[in-house]
Design a protein around this motif. Structure first.
Motif, PDB file in Angstrom:
ATOM      1  N   SER A 135       0.991  -5.188  -2.221  1.00 42.97           N
ATOM      2  CA  SER A 135       0.014  -4.595  -3.159  1.00 42.97           C
ATOM      3  C   SER A 135       0.655  -3.608  -4.178  1.00 42.97           C
ATOM      4  O   SER A 135       1.385  -2.984  -3.573  1.00 42.97           O
ATOM      5  N   THR A 136       0.536  -3.653  -5.240  1.00 42.27           N
ATOM      6  CA  THR A 136       1.035  -2.544  -6.284  1.00 42.27           C
ATOM      7  C   THR A 136       0.274  -1.314  -5.708  1.00 42.27           C
ATOM      8  O   THR A 136      -0.766  -1.287  -5.297  1.00 42.27           O
ATOM      9  N   ILE A 137       1.022  -0.225  -5.722  1.00 40.72           N
ATOM     10  CA  ILE A 137       0.564   1.204  -5.020  1.00 40.72           C
ATOM     11  C   ILE A 137      -0.149   1.458  -6.410  1.00 40.72           C
ATOM     12  O   ILE A 137       0.360   2.044  -7.473  1.00 40.72           O
ATOM     13  N   GLU A 138      -1.393   1.805  -5.959  1.00 40.48           N
ATOM     14  CA  GLU A 138      -2.325   2.195  -6.812  1.00 40.48           C
ATOM     15  C   GLU A 138      -3.585   3.134  -5.983  1.00 40.48           C
ATOM     16  O   GLU A 138      -3.671   2.653  -5.045  1.00 40.48           O
ATOM     17  N   PRO A 139      -4.167   4.167  -6.688  1.00 47.21           N
ATOM     18  CA  PRO A 139      -5.194   4.946  -5.903  1.00 47.21           C
ATOM     19  C   PRO A 139      -6.370   4.213  -5.313  1.00 47.21           C
ATOM     20  O   PRO A 139      -6.742   4.118  -4.302  1.00 47.21           O
ATOM     21  N   ARG A 140      -6.714   3.253  -6.196  1.00 47.04           N
ATOM     22  CA  ARG A 140      -8.124   2.382  -5.609  1.00 47.04           C
ATOM     23  C   ARG A 140      -7.507   1.242  -4.651  1.00 47.04           C
ATOM     24  O   ARG A 140      -8.580   0.829  -4.039  1.00 47.04           O
ATOM     25  N   LYS A 141      -6.260   1.400  -4.251  1.00 48.70           N
ATOM     26  CA  LYS A 141      -6.027   0.259  -3.143  1.00 48.70           C
ATOM     27  C   LYS A 141      -5.773   1.211  -1.880  1.00 48.70           C
ATOM     28  O   LYS A 141      -5.293   0.459  -0.902  1.00 48.70           O
ATOM     29  N   ASN A 142      -6.185   2.413  -1.771  1.00 50.74           N
ATOM     30  CA  ASN A 142      -6.162   3.164  -0.549  1.00 50.74           C
ATOM     31  C   ASN A 142      -4.928   3.417   0.114  1.00 50.74           C
ATOM     32  O   ASN A 142      -4.613   3.507   1.257  1.00 50.74           O
ATOM     33  N   HIS A 143      -3.891   3.354  -0.506  1.00 46.76           N
ATOM     34  CA  HIS A 143      -2.336   3.521  -0.033  1.00 46.76           C
ATOM     35  C   HIS A 143      -2.503   4.737   0.580  1.00 46.76           C
ATOM     36  O   HIS A 143      -1.965   5.158   1.683  1.00 46.76           O
TER      37      HIS A 143
END
Length: 108
Positions: free
Chosen positions: A9-17
């Motif tokens: 997944s692209t590292i983005e805040p909404r993806k909960n990394h």
């Protein structure tokens, strides 16, 4: 034995990394060298400084987290074959948004 967990997944805040990395750090603390490797395949997105800070500076994670901004299909296939598990961004936030939208639509 393959001890890798894959997150593509692209590292983005909404993806909960951030949550995933915080949990991984705790897992490493509890299991030590027995903790599986986390493989993150995806480019760095916007407004994710906290995640990037953990990836770049956390010595605990450096040993067990592999970051690959891009990989070809053949390489991805290899990562998938050797992964013990796949992880996915949390859907809880989106479910909450859907529930709020449904509730608002039914207001008089």
């Amino acid at each position: 034995e393959f001890r890798r967990v894959l997150f593509r997944s692209t590292i983005e805040p909404r993806k909960n990394h951030l949550l995933l990395l915080q949990l991984w750090r705790q897992l490493v603390h509890e299991l030590g060298e027995a903790a599986p490797r986390l493989v993150i395949i995806g480019r760095r997105g916007w407004e994710c400084e906290q995640v990037l800070d953990l990836l770049d500076r956390c010595t605990v994670l450096k040993e067990l987290v592999v970051e690959r901004p891009y990989c070809r299909d053949e390489e991805l296939s290899t990562w998938l074959r050797h992964a013990r598990a796949l992880t996915h961004r949390a859907a809880r936030h989106h479910q909450r948004q859907d529930n709020d939208r449904d509730r608002d639509q039914h207001k008089p």
